[in-house]
Design an enzyme around this catalytic site. Structure first.
Site, PDB file in Angstrom:
ATOM      1  N   ARG A  93       0.817  -1.221   0.000  1.00  0.00           N
ATOM      2  CA  ARG A  93       0.000   0.000   0.000  1.00  0.00           C
ATOM      3  C   ARG A  93       0.844   1.261   0.000  1.00  0.00           C
ATOM      4  O   ARG A  93       1.783   1.383   0.777  1.00  0.00           O
ATOM      5  CB  ARG A  93      -0.889   0.036   1.254  1.00  0.00           C
ATOM      6  CG  ARG A  93      -1.521  -1.270   1.611  1.00  0.00           C
ATOM      7  CD  ARG A  93      -2.244  -1.200   2.955  1.00  0.00           C
ATOM      8  NE  ARG A  93      -3.357  -0.284   2.959  1.00  0.00           N
ATOM      9  CZ  ARG A  93      -4.038   0.028   4.055  1.00  0.00           C
ATOM     10  NH1 ARG A  93      -3.699  -0.486   5.232  1.00  0.00           N
ATOM     11  NH2 ARG A  93      -5.045   0.864   3.974  1.00  0.00           N
ATOM     12  N   HIS A 458     -15.423   7.278  -5.120  1.00  0.00           N
ATOM     13  CA  HIS A 458     -14.407   8.214  -5.615  1.00  0.00           C
ATOM     14  C   HIS A 458     -15.016   9.588  -5.885  1.00  0.00           C
ATOM     15  O   HIS A 458     -14.500  10.614  -5.455  1.00  0.00           O
ATOM     16  CB  HIS A 458     -13.787   7.654  -6.897  1.00  0.00           C
ATOM     17  CG  HIS A 458     -12.790   8.565  -7.519  1.00  0.00           C
ATOM     18  ND1 HIS A 458     -13.118   9.462  -8.508  1.00  0.00           N
ATOM     19  CD2 HIS A 458     -11.485   8.768  -7.253  1.00  0.00           C
ATOM     20  CE1 HIS A 458     -12.041  10.154  -8.840  1.00  0.00           C
ATOM     21  NE2 HIS A 458     -11.030   9.745  -8.092  1.00  0.00           N
ATOM     22  N   ARG A 565      -7.467  49.767  -8.029  1.00  0.00           N
ATOM     23  CA  ARG A 565      -6.840  50.047  -9.332  1.00  0.00           C
ATOM     24  C   ARG A 565      -7.710  51.055 -10.052  1.00  0.00           C
ATOM     25  O   ARG A 565      -8.793  50.727 -10.512  1.00  0.00           O
ATOM     26  CB  ARG A 565      -6.751  48.778 -10.164  1.00  0.00           C
ATOM     27  CG  ARG A 565      -6.096  47.612  -9.483  1.00  0.00           C
ATOM     28  CD  ARG A 565      -6.205  46.407 -10.419  1.00  0.00           C
ATOM     29  NE  ARG A 565      -5.835  45.175  -9.765  1.00  0.00           N
ATOM     30  CZ  ARG A 565      -6.645  44.448  -9.008  1.00  0.00           C
ATOM     31  NH1 ARG A 565      -7.889  44.859  -8.791  1.00  0.00           N
ATOM     32  NH2 ARG A 565      -6.229  43.337  -8.456  1.00  0.00           N
ATOM     33  N   CYS A 836      -0.349  43.211  -2.031  1.00  0.00           N
ATOM     34  CA  CYS A 836      -1.627  43.276  -2.728  1.00  0.00           C
ATOM     35  C   CYS A 836      -1.628  42.476  -4.025  1.00  0.00           C
ATOM     36  O   CYS A 836      -2.538  42.585  -4.829  1.00  0.00           O
ATOM     37  CB  CYS A 836      -2.037  44.719  -2.967  1.00  0.00           C
ATOM     38  SG  CYS A 836      -0.869  45.592  -4.019  1.00  0.00           S
TER      39      CYS A 836
HETATM   40  P1  ADP Z   1      -6.152   4.025  -0.645  1.00  0.00           P
HETATM   41  O1  ADP Z   1      -5.099   4.943  -0.153  1.00  0.00           O
HETATM   42  O2  ADP Z   1      -6.493   4.184  -2.067  1.00  0.00           O
HETATM   43  O3  ADP Z   1      -7.331   3.956   0.275  1.00  0.00           O
HETATM   44  P2  ADP Z   1      -5.313   1.595   0.601  1.00  0.00           P
HETATM   45  O4  ADP Z   1      -3.877   1.251   0.700  1.00  0.00           O
HETATM   46  O5  ADP Z   1      -5.911   2.142   1.824  1.00  0.00           O
HETATM   47  O6  ADP Z   1      -5.484   2.570  -0.616  1.00  0.00           O
HETATM   48  O7  ADP Z   1      -6.034   0.272   0.140  1.00  0.00           O
HETATM   49  C1  ADP Z   1      -7.115   0.134  -0.739  1.00  0.00           C
HETATM   50  C2  ADP Z   1      -8.179  -0.751  -0.111  1.00  0.00           C
HETATM   51  O8  ADP Z   1      -7.667  -2.030   0.218  1.00  0.00           O
HETATM   52  C3  ADP Z   1      -8.714  -0.175   1.174  1.00  0.00           C
HETATM   53  O9  ADP Z   1     -10.079  -0.369   1.240  1.00  0.00           O
HETATM   54  C4  ADP Z   1      -8.023  -0.973   2.225  1.00  0.00           C
HETATM   55  O10 ADP Z   1      -8.768  -1.045   3.398  1.00  0.00           O
HETATM   56  C5  ADP Z   1      -7.876  -2.346   1.569  1.00  0.00           C
HETATM   57  N1  ADP Z   1      -6.716  -3.033   2.134  1.00  0.00           N
HETATM   58  C6  ADP Z   1      -5.447  -2.597   2.153  1.00  0.00           C
HETATM   59  N2  ADP Z   1      -4.638  -3.449   2.808  1.00  0.00           N
HETATM   60  C7  ADP Z   1      -5.414  -4.470   3.205  1.00  0.00           C
HETATM   61  C8  ADP Z   1      -5.163  -5.653   3.967  1.00  0.00           C
HETATM   62  N3  ADP Z   1      -3.951  -5.937   4.432  1.00  0.00           N
HETATM   63  N4  ADP Z   1      -6.191  -6.462   4.193  1.00  0.00           N
HETATM   64  C9  ADP Z   1      -7.428  -6.166   3.735  1.00  0.00           C
HETATM   65  N5  ADP Z   1      -7.732  -5.063   3.029  1.00  0.00           N
HETATM   66  C10 ADP Z   1      -6.736  -4.211   2.777  1.00  0.00           C
HETATM   67 MG    MG Z   2      -7.191   3.740   2.203  1.00  0.00          MG
END
Ligand code: ADP
Ligand code: MG
Ligand code: MG
Length: 881
Positions: A93, A458, A565, A836
């Site tokens: 992540r 999103h 101005r 300004c």
């Molecule tokens: P973002 O920053 O886009 O939210 P994340 O890293 O939080 O990305 O992850 C995307 C999704 O995957 C999120 O919903 C997160 O909770 C899920 N996720 C990430 N790591 C795990 C994990 N170890 N187990 C289960 N779900 C995960």
């Molecule tokens: Mg996240």
């Protein structure tokens, strides 16, 4: 000792966000306070920087360290990476210092291959889960790591669902998913010409590299520019054991906020999806259920979750935005952060947290993103028009995902939104669901309407971040994206048709509803603004050229006018004629006669401004632009001018061509006009002083002290020359009036030479005001109007990270300002200094202005509230002695 790049979650804490990124630091913090977090480790932002320094490679030392941490993780988790019997599956992540939701990439279920899947499918007795994980992994790895578009895989899923006659992915069986996984692998090979990687270690490093790479992807770059996040920060990477929300009906995943991010209302809010993995909730694959439903389906976990939410909010003393997953009835926390919120929610939450004694007034002010206040000043629907529309024009309803009022014509793609938006047309973007590629179009849209996705989709998250109205998840819409049309309530809507959205109710209307400006002074907003005034040291003035603007700014809390101005006043049809006569005059007498016609009009303008500010300071800048800007261009106007001047058309044309300059911005303008035509300054001085006298007489309680500002000074003798003209004229008018009026004469500092010789200039000038638009232009040596053509290449090559005309270049331009303030105040104790330029309303620039000891900032009326809050934040961070 070699530098350390990896940190177990047990080694970090919330304070380490620079090194671990926000996500990593908070995973560590949650681990420390005993919350259930799947364990893992964070590869630091420094490793990212090193990756780029090494030419986009992870060097051997870092690779080795990562594998050591995989070993440590295996011991903690009791599973083995790449093992068939008891495999450790991980997520990889991204997580930068500042949260950039959805901007960078994450891969789930990493560590799988055909062997592992087959074994865990049998061992778990849950082949559906095993194959679901694998097909997801192939899909994400292909998309994120190898950049094979998502669409190929989505098509295959849709085809499979159609063949099986099911609506949702959860209805697909183990065999279906297995078939899909194989189709995905074939597609992968088809697209890339090689096999999908089986080796978990290879998968891991490819994924880590992809996350590092994603720091530099176009959408991340756009997001960073919009949010002032430096490129140099880099992103961290979190490697975390998977928690599986897709094992069946005692599993699920969700996101929740401790308070409502749209309104600020206290209470848990969020969404939950049974038998699913994280990204399903945000991607709008299925419409999730409200979090409260969890109380019915999984009551014990729900109770535990409520406790965790409480713990987290009390711990961070701010509204939390959390991600969680439930694996076979067991809760895992996957993320927490201070939640993004609308401005309306931000001010309510800040006030509530003060009242709940969770935070101090200063902390409350620091919590609010000053820039976001802009949203509160956006127009709302005219209540009358809305009421009428509510009766007969509601055609549908979706989820009220981001508040605001939007009215515009329909577009179906982000590209069309950009094209129309750039033309100044108001559009509503209608999509099945949005994705990060749509960001630019979303910025140009008045509002966003989506067919799928909930509060945390999103579209919803990004729209709230931008302060754009969004109605999401209107499932009644039958969308036909290909032909750019949709059906709702039996009616077909095409591109260009009118649509209005109410982001606070979710209502959709088939007409344009008129809007009215918002009220800035009541409720939470009023309270936050008066707190801001309590803590700020800088004054906040406004740039206003008309009494209407001035009144608006005063209502927003402006403490004076920092820049009027005067030239804008000459363009009105009733005045431009007289001004052109002035330009075309051959003698001083002729010029004076023409100027005499303008003088009473200018005086009336100035009176209006002074009245609007009720005796607070009003700075009037004398004529600045080169004269050629005022001469006619079309034949009829030229002929008319020739007639009034008693000249031939050819003579007038000659005169106009004589005014031509090669580089007008550095030509005959500013105080140079006064040096050649003192009559103009004489007229403007008379108008200012007479206006001040009249207003002072009408309002004996006010203390009217007009400030006359000379533009474009570069040399003290030039300043002295112009000042003499002003003072002689002013004193004469004052003497004749018998009123005791004080006035000041100061200058803009917008030429580097003026800044460098500010001690000299201060001998004549009673105040300085930094005109940072010109000062930036002259310091960089490129013009604001032309820079747009080449700055994008500078951003792309990381030469400049931001537009120096929007955010002050503190390094270069700032150095000139700081020098000028020091020299100027050293020479004249009573000298007051302001800014300004456009930068006067930009929070990070305001912080700098505070630090170098300016007395006030001046900005456009709609940025006055932003500036007041930013000024307070600057003084809380860095208190003035
Ligand atoms: P973002 O920053 O886009 O939210 P994340 O890293 O939080 O990305 O992850 C995307 C999704 O995957 C999120 O919903 C997160 O909770 C899920 N996720 C990430 N790591 C795990 C994990 N170890 N187990 C289960 N779900 C995960
Ligand atoms: Mg996240
Ligand atoms: Mg992501």
């Amino acid at each position: 000792m070699a530098k350390k790049y990896c940190y177990l979650f047990t080694e970090g804490n919330a304070k380490m966000r620079e090194l671990l990124g926000g996500k990593g630091a908070n995973l560590a913090e949650m681990t420390n306070i005993g919350l259930p977090v799947p364990q893992g480790f964070t590869i630091s932002t420094e490793a990212c920087t090193q990756y780029y320094e090494d030419g986009r490679k992870i060097n051997d030392d870092i690779q080795k360290e990562i594998m050591t941490y995989i070993d440590k993780m295996e011991k903690i988790c009791g599973k083995k990476f790449g093992d068939k019997e008891n495999p450790l599956l991980v997520s990889v992540r991204s997580g930068a210092r500042a949260s950039m939701p959805g901007m960078m990439d994450t891969i789930l279920n990493l560590g799988l291959n055909e062997d592992v899947v087959n074994t865990i499918a049998t061992k778990s007795g849950n082949p559906r889960w095993a194959w679901d994980c694998y097909r997801r992994f192939i899909q994400m790895f292909s998309d994120v790591v190898m950049e094979v578009g998502k669409k190929y895989f989505e098509k295959l899923i849709d085809k499979m669902k159609e063949e099986k006659g099911v609506e949702f992915d959860v209805d697909l069986t183990a065999d279906d998913l297995k078939a899909l996984a194989h189709q995905f692998k074939a597609e992968y090979k088809n697209q890339l010409g090689k096999e999908f990687p089986n080796d978990p270690k290879e998968q891991l490093f490819e994924a880590i590299k992809a996350v590092f790479r994603s720091w530099d992807n176009p959408r991340a770059n756009i997001y960073r520019m919009d949010h002032d996040i430096p490129y140099s920060w880099g992103t961290a990477v979190n490697v975390q054991m998977m928690a599986f929300g897709n094992m069946g009906d005692d599993c699920g995943t969700g996101v929740a906020f401790t308070r409502n991010p749209a309104t600020g209302e206290k209470g848990l809010m969020g969404e939950f999806l049974m038998n699913a993995q994280g990204e399903d909730v945000v991607a709008g694959v299925r419409t999730p259920m409200p979090i409260s439903k969890m109380a019915e389906v999984l009551p014990d976990v729900y109770k535990q979750f409520l406790q965790v939410c409480n713990t987290l909010e009390n711990h961070y003393r701010d509204m939390q935005d959390m991600e969680f997953t439930i694996e076979q009835g067991k809760l895992y926390m996957l993320q927490t952060r201070n939640g993004k919120r609308t401005a309306a929610a931000a001010i309510k939450i800040a006030c509530d947290l003060i009242d709940e004694k969770m935070i101090s007034e200063q902390e409350a002010l620091m919590q609010i993103d000053a820039k976001s206040l802009d949203m509160l000043l956006h127009p709302q629907f005219d209540p009358k028009a809305l009421k009428a529309a509510d009766k007969s024009n509601v055609v549908g309803k979706g989820i009220a995902a981001s508040p605001g009022a939007a009215a515009g014509s329909i577009v179906f793609t982000a590209e069309d939104a950009v094209i129309e938006g750039k033309k100044g047309n108001k559009v509503v973007l209608v999509r099945l669901e949005t994705s990060p590629e749509d960001i630019e179009g979303m910025k140009y849209a008045q509002g966003i309407l989506t067919v799928r996705g909930g509060q945390t989709s999103h579209a919803a998250v990004v729209a709230r971040g931008m302060g754009t109205c969004c109605v999401s998840g209107c499932g009644d819409i039958k969308m036909d994206e290909e032909n750019k049309r949709f059906t709702l309530g039996g009616k077909v809507y095409k591109e260009g048709d009118a649509l209005s959205l109410d982001g606070s109710t979710g209502n959709i209307y088939d007409i344009m509803i008129s809007t009215v400006p918002a009220d800035p002074n009541s409720g939470y907003f009023g309270r936050i603004m008066s707190l801001a005034d309590k803590y700020k040291a800088l004054g906040v003035r406004t740039n206003a050229d008309t009494p209407n603007d001035a009144k608006q700014a005063a209502a927003f809390g402006a403490q004076g006018i920092g820049l009027c101005r005067t030239e804008h006043m000459f363009f009105e049809p009733t005045r431009i004629g007289a001004f052109r006569e002035m330009i075309c005059s051959d003698t001083v007498e002729e010029r004076e006669a023409a100027l005499a016609k303008i003088e009473p009009m200018q005086q009336a303008d100035f009176e209006g401004l002074m009245e609007a500010l009720e005796g607070q300071p009003v700075t009037i800048r004398f004529l600045d632009p080169p004269l050629h800007e005022f001469v006619p261009t079309d034949e009829a106007d030229i002929a008319a001018l020739a007639k009034t001047q008693g000249k031939t058309v050819a003579q007038i044309k000659q005169l106009i061509s004589d005014l031509h300059e090669f580089n007008p911005m550095m030509g005959h303008r500013g105080c140079r006009l006064t040096v050649t035509y003192p009559e103009i300054a004489v007229m403007q001085t008379k108008a200012v002083i007479k206006a001040a006298i009249a207003v002072q007489k009408r309002h004996p309680k006010w203390k009217v002290v007009p400030e006359i500002m000379i533009p474009l000074t570069g040399e003290v003798k030039e300043m002295a020359f112009v000042k003499k003209t002003v003072v002689n004229t002013a004193d004469e008018v004052i003497k004749a009036s018998g009123v005791n009026l004080k006035y000041e004469v100061g200058t803009m500092i917008e030429i580097p030479r003026a800044a460098l010789t500010a001690d000299e200039i201060a001998k004549e000038a009673e105040f300085f005001c930094f005109g940072t638009n010109d000062l930036t232009q002259m310091t960089f040596g490129f013009s604001r109007d032309d820079a747009g053509k080449f700055l994008p290449s500078y951003y792309a090559n990381k030469i400049y990270e931001f537009d120096p005309f929007a955010k002050l270049d503190t390094v270069g331009v700032g150095k000139l300002m700081e020098t000028a303030v020091k020299l100027g105040k050293g020479e004249r104790k009573t000298l007051h200094c302001g800014i300004c330029g456009e930068h006067g309303g930009d929070p990070s620039s305001i912080e700098f202005c505070h630090a170098i000891g300016l007395d006030y900032v001046s900005c456009s009326p709609y940025r006055v509230p932003i500036a007041r809050l930013a000024a307070a934040q600057a003084n809380i961070k860095n208190p003035r002695k």
